[in-house]
Scaffold this active site. Sequence first.
Site, PDB file in Angstrom:
ATOM      1  N   LYS A   1       0.827  -1.214   0.000  1.00 28.43           N
ATOM      2  CA  LYS A   1       0.000   0.000   0.000  1.00 28.43           C
ATOM      3  C   LYS A   1       0.868   1.274   0.000  1.00 28.43           C
ATOM      4  O   LYS A   1       0.559   2.230  -0.693  1.00 28.43           O
ATOM      5  CB  LYS A   1      -0.928   0.037   1.235  1.00 28.43           C
TER       6      LYS A   1
ATOM      7  N   ARG B   1      -9.287   1.058   9.287  1.00 30.91           N
ATOM      8  CA  ARG B   1      -8.821  -0.277   9.677  1.00 30.91           C
ATOM      9  C   ARG B   1      -9.970  -1.130  10.217  1.00 30.91           C
ATOM     10  O   ARG B   1      -9.776  -2.285  10.538  1.00 30.91           O
ATOM     11  CB  ARG B   1      -7.812  -0.186  10.801  1.00 30.91           C
TER      12      ARG B   1
ATOM     13  N   ARG C   1      11.389  -6.427   4.623  1.00 33.71           N
ATOM     14  CA  ARG C   1      11.170  -4.990   4.415  1.00 33.71           C
ATOM     15  C   ARG C   1      12.202  -4.144   5.159  1.00 33.71           C
ATOM     16  O   ARG C   1      12.564  -4.446   6.291  1.00 33.71           O
ATOM     17  CB  ARG C   1       9.765  -4.612   4.892  1.00 33.71           C
TER      18      ARG C   1
ATOM     19  N   ARG D   1      11.553  -2.048  10.606  1.00 27.68           N
ATOM     20  CA  ARG D   1      10.553  -1.523  11.544  1.00 27.68           C
ATOM     21  C   ARG D   1      10.436  -2.440  12.751  1.00 27.68           C
ATOM     22  O   ARG D   1      10.519  -3.657  12.613  1.00 27.68           O
ATOM     23  CB  ARG D   1       9.194  -1.450  10.842  1.00 27.68           C
TER      24      ARG D   1
ATOM     25  N   ARG E   1      -0.422  -8.780  13.763  1.00 24.05           N
ATOM     26  CA  ARG E   1      -0.962  -7.811  12.802  1.00 24.05           C
ATOM     27  C   ARG E   1      -1.841  -8.508  11.764  1.00 24.05           C
ATOM     28  O   ARG E   1      -2.866  -7.975  11.348  1.00 24.05           O
ATOM     29  CB  ARG E   1       0.199  -7.062  12.119  1.00 24.05           C
TER      30      ARG E   1
HETATM   31  P1  AMP Z   1       1.001   0.480   9.384  1.00 24.22           P
HETATM   32  O1  AMP Z   1       2.191   1.343   9.161  1.00 24.22           O
HETATM   33  O2  AMP Z   1      -0.194   0.912   8.563  1.00 24.22           O
HETATM   34  O3  AMP Z   1       1.292  -0.986   9.255  1.00 24.22           O
HETATM   35  O4  AMP Z   1       0.553   0.721  10.901  1.00 24.22           O
HETATM   36  C1  AMP Z   1       1.422   0.435  11.977  1.00 24.22           C
HETATM   37  C2  AMP Z   1       0.634   0.398  13.275  1.00 24.22           C
HETATM   38  O5  AMP Z   1       0.042   1.673  13.518  1.00 24.22           O
HETATM   39  C3  AMP Z   1      -0.528  -0.585  13.292  1.00 24.22           C
HETATM   40  O6  AMP Z   1      -0.111  -1.906  13.612  1.00 24.22           O
HETATM   41  C4  AMP Z   1      -1.412   0.033  14.367  1.00 24.22           C
HETATM   42  O7  AMP Z   1      -0.904  -0.232  15.661  1.00 24.22           O
HETATM   43  C5  AMP Z   1      -1.251   1.520  14.106  1.00 24.22           C
HETATM   44  N1  AMP Z   1      -2.270   2.015  13.135  1.00 24.22           N
HETATM   45  C6  AMP Z   1      -2.047   2.455  11.877  1.00 24.22           C
HETATM   46  N2  AMP Z   1      -3.188   2.833  11.283  1.00 24.22           N
HETATM   47  C7  AMP Z   1      -4.172   2.631  12.186  1.00 24.22           C
HETATM   48  C8  AMP Z   1      -5.584   2.822  12.172  1.00 24.22           C
HETATM   49  N3  AMP Z   1      -6.233   3.277  11.094  1.00 24.22           N
HETATM   50  N4  AMP Z   1      -6.277   2.502  13.303  1.00 24.22           N
HETATM   51  C9  AMP Z   1      -5.646   2.042  14.402  1.00 24.22           C
HETATM   52  N5  AMP Z   1      -4.324   1.825  14.479  1.00 24.22           N
HETATM   53  C10 AMP Z   1      -3.584   2.116  13.379  1.00 24.22           C
END
Ligand code: AMP
Length: 219
Positions: free
Chosen positions: A13, A88, A123, A156, A167
């Site tokens: 994404k 989400r 990654r 990360r 996740r």
């Molecule tokens: P990502 O970079 O999108 O994989 O997000 C990393 C982490 O940020 C996720 O595992 C969640 O803990 C938090 N996070 C990101 N986007 C959201 C969202 N829309 N709602 C809740 N938590 C989020």
Amino acid sequence: MRIILLGAPGSGKGTQGDMITTKYGFPRISTGDLLREEVVAGTPLGEIAKTAMERGELAKDELVIEMVDKRIQQDDCRDGYVLDGFPRNIPQAQKLEEIDRTREVVIEIFLEDAVVVKRLSARRICSSCGMIYNLLVKVPERMGVCDSCGGKLVQRDDDNPEVIQERLHVYHGQTEPLVEYYRRNGVFHRIDGDDTMQSVFEGICQVLDDALSETESQN
Ligand code: AMP
């Protein structure tokens, strides 16, 4: 127009969102990036979100929604924006519709779990500019160094095996129901994510070009 990119963590994404920004000009808004910035800056919001992020759980809806609301009101989002990692869950999607009643196009980048695990483990992210690499498919020219800015490439914290499993669990339980939700609204498109970056992008462009020409013909 609002473009929502759905898909498991690691489905591409972020990379595809950046490619959309380059081609169409719509800014990419990643709630994960915004939250990580808050954590690094040590803000109260970052403090609250940190534990959930470390565990691979979702941060509180209200926090994330407020953050998105503020961001999409900025000038650069006037003609459209790309959401990466938001919504989400269904409550976030419903709230988004209340906040901004613009036309939506939803694209899921579909990937099997086994491929997700492989990709996330490979990654790497530039610690300076955020550019995303993958040691399997998007290899930097010099190991550990960002091609774009020379910054250090890091993994990360949540790209480790236990957190990846959590996740994925959260994705299937809370985010995947959005597929049905958006399918019912007739704005949903699925693209196979297990292909080259360029092929996935071509699929996305087809969807976006159709949606944009439809919008133009309505105006
Ligand atoms: P990502 O970079 O999108 O994989 O997000 C990393 C982490 O940020 C996720 O595992 C969640 O803990 C938090 N996070 C990101 N986007 C959201 C969202 N829309 N709602 C809740 N938590 C989020």
